[in-house]
Enzyme design. Structure first.
Site, PDB file in Angstrom:
ATOM      1  CB  SER A 204      -0.970   0.004   1.180  1.00  0.00           C
ATOM      2  OG  SER A 204      -2.024  -0.897   0.928  1.00  0.00           O
ATOM      3  CE1 TYR A 314      -5.188   2.450   3.285  1.00  0.00           C
ATOM      4  CE2 TYR A 314      -5.769   0.256   2.513  1.00  0.00           C
ATOM      5  CZ  TYR A 314      -4.871   1.297   2.596  1.00  0.00           C
ATOM      6  OH  TYR A 314      -3.642   1.191   1.989  1.00  0.00           O
ATOM      7  N   GLY A 458       2.812  -0.623   4.145  1.00  0.00           N
ATOM      8  CA  GLY A 458       2.154  -1.601   3.288  1.00  0.00           C
ATOM      9  C   GLY A 458       2.486  -3.006   3.725  1.00  0.00           C
TER      10      GLY A 458
END
Length: 516
Positions: A204, A314, A458
């Site tokens: 991410s 998210y 991430g």
């Protein structure tokens, strides 16, 4: 330190530097590429600049094919970095930076050629491996992984490995200079440590790159932050209230195509993905190619999580839409625009937009996924997989060096006008204590000891990355971690603990409850 080079040493430096340019020219097209790269070498400063300014008589490159040149040039690059590290590590860094600028200059006229990109990666990997080998040999390399320089950092990453990770590589840039180190192993059953600047799937952290790219297109007048996304992408029938800002901010309410966990504990599944109940299905089909459009269509077939702009949640779908929006308004691929506006200008030769390719460049540590089948636990190496299941939300590949360069350049104003950088870092409430969200970045409050940091992390499929910086980009911490992942996300708590430990050591804060 002073630097004393023999004639043979100088020949090695010139062969390595100009040979790298020759390799780029041979891999692409000669002429302008070689000229641009050579001009970049002539701009080198310090003792290295004086050596590289004399270019012709002692450079011996007998090969003509790319393979023949590589056989001569790559060892010369290793030798050049090693001899400079022994004499003056600052000049070794100067040499590395100069060569990277030169190969970028040589590649610029022919961007988009896979052969050029691959050659740039090989040259960068050779430079990094040479530096790491010198550090591991015990040569004098200031502020690197010679544990006595920053023993608290080396101890921290060793404890992270002890908590259940396979390997960790850490890079810190602060008032004491740069420190890099690694702990654990690069591969289960092996003994080699993770490469200090190896390639890693950044998951991410891709979102920060994507958001920065969208904001650059805002600066160019091609996109409006508060324009409905449907104006750019009418084919999906998006809710007209969803703006581009809401996509980047995760306030659109659009269903997350990798699945949703609701407040009451209800789980609604999406596509097979790591860290979900469909993890085994993802492993079995990890080379499947998804089209961004089909991921968006799947998400839009599910009920929205909330009315646009009313809450925060998210969702990877937001960033697939951002990718499609980028491609719609520019008429070019996401990879081409990323190269034009971010990777090229910053010289991020270690950062890759892989599209649907399962490959990851060398050197890299390995990642794993664990699941149970017929009462038997199986662990699979998932280093190679098709990342198209999370386009623009988690598919890019990079290095800790490139992540540090990127976040520092972004926050110091080298990529965006001041007003758009301010928009990016303006926090929007998430409901997560001490952690709000801007546009593609988290804004985290580490308390009175640590202050505010800008970050995005991430993690998926056995890889995890950390990217933290002070708001002005002057202090950065980037890390890559590998683990044995599973659908229960059993590494989640150790991952949170790892972050807290490193934040406390580097920024002086981050001692919040890891369960948050």
């Amino acid at each position: 330190m002073s630097i004393t080079l023999s004639d043979q040493d100088k020949s090695t430096l010139r062969t390595a530097a100009y040979g790298a340019v020759s390799l780029m020219a041979a891999a692409g097209k000669p002429g302008k590429a070689a000229a641009d790269g050579s001009m970049a070498l002539l701009s080198a400063t310090g003792p290295i600049g004086h050596v590289l300014a004399a270019t012709s008589k002692d450079i011996e490159l007998k090969g003509k094919s790319v393979a023949e040149l590589a056989d001569q040039v790559l060892p010369a690059l290793t030798a050049a970095v090693s001899l400079l590290q022994e004499q003056d590590p600052a000049e070794a860094d100067n040499f590395r930076s100069t060569v990277l600028v030169a190969i970028e200059a040589a590649a610029r006229p022919h961007q988009g050629q896979p052969a050029l990109a691959e050659m740039a990666r090989k040259i960068t990997a050779t430079l990094d491996a040479a530096g790491a080998a010198t550090a591991d040999s015990g040569a004098a390399v200031p502020n690197t992984a010679a544990g006595q320089d920053r023993p608290e950092l080396q101890k921290a990453i060793e404890e992270i490995v002890d908590s259940g990770f396979v390997g960790v590589a850490l890079r810190v840039n602060d008032e004491r200079g740069e420190w890099v180190g690694s702990a654990g192993v690069a591969e289960l059953g092996g003994s080699a440590k993770p490469p200090i600047d190896g390639y890693v799937r950044i998951a991410s952290n891709t979102k920060t790159f994507t958001a920065a790219l969208v904001l650059q297109l805002v600066a160019e007048g091609k996109i409006g932050l508060d324009i409905p996304a449907a104006d750019y992408l009418p084919e999906f029938g998006l809710d007209e209230r969803i703006t581009v800002r809401m996509l980047l901010q995760h306030t659109s309410g659009v269903f997350n195509f990798t699945g949703e966990l609701y407040e009451d504990g209800t789980v609604v599944l999406g596509i097979p993905a790591p860290g979900t109940p469909l993890g085994k299905e993802w492993v079995d089909n990890r080379f499947h190619t998804y089209r961004p459009q089909e991921l968006v269509e799947l998400a839009l077939s599910k009920p929205a999580r909330f009315e646009p702009g009313t809450k925060w949640s998210y969702s990877n779908t937001n960033y697939v839409l951002a990718r499609l929006l980028i491609e719609k308004v520019t008429g070019r691929s996401f990879a081409e625009e990323m190269q034009r506006l971010i990777l090229g200008p910053l010289g991020l030769s270690g950062t890759v937009v892989p599209e649907a390719s399962p490959e990851i460049p060398e050197p890299h540590a390995h990642a794993y996924y664990r699941y149970e089948e017929d009462g038997e636990e199986k662990t699979v190496d998932v280093t190679r997989h098709n990342p198209s299941w999370n386009p623009c939300g988690g598919d890019m590949i990079s290095t800790t060096r490139d992540l540090a360069t990127f976040i520092s350049a972004l926050l110091s104003g080298k990529l965006l006008p001041a007003e758009l950088l301010a928009e990016m870092c303006t926090p929007h409430p998430t409901g997560i204590p001490t952690m709000d969200y801007g546009l593609g970045v988290f804004v985290r409050d580490l308390g009175p000891d640590g202050g505010i940091v800008i970050t995005h992390n991430g993690g998926h499929a056995g890889y995890a990355t950390l990217m933290y910086a002070t708001p002005d980009g002057s202090k950065t911490m980037t890390a890559s971690l590998t683990c044995v992942d599973d659908c229960a996300m059993s590494v989640a708590v150790p991952f949170q603990n790892a972050q807290q430990r490193l934040l406390a050591e580097v920024f002086g804060g981050g001692q919040a409850d890891p369960a948050q």
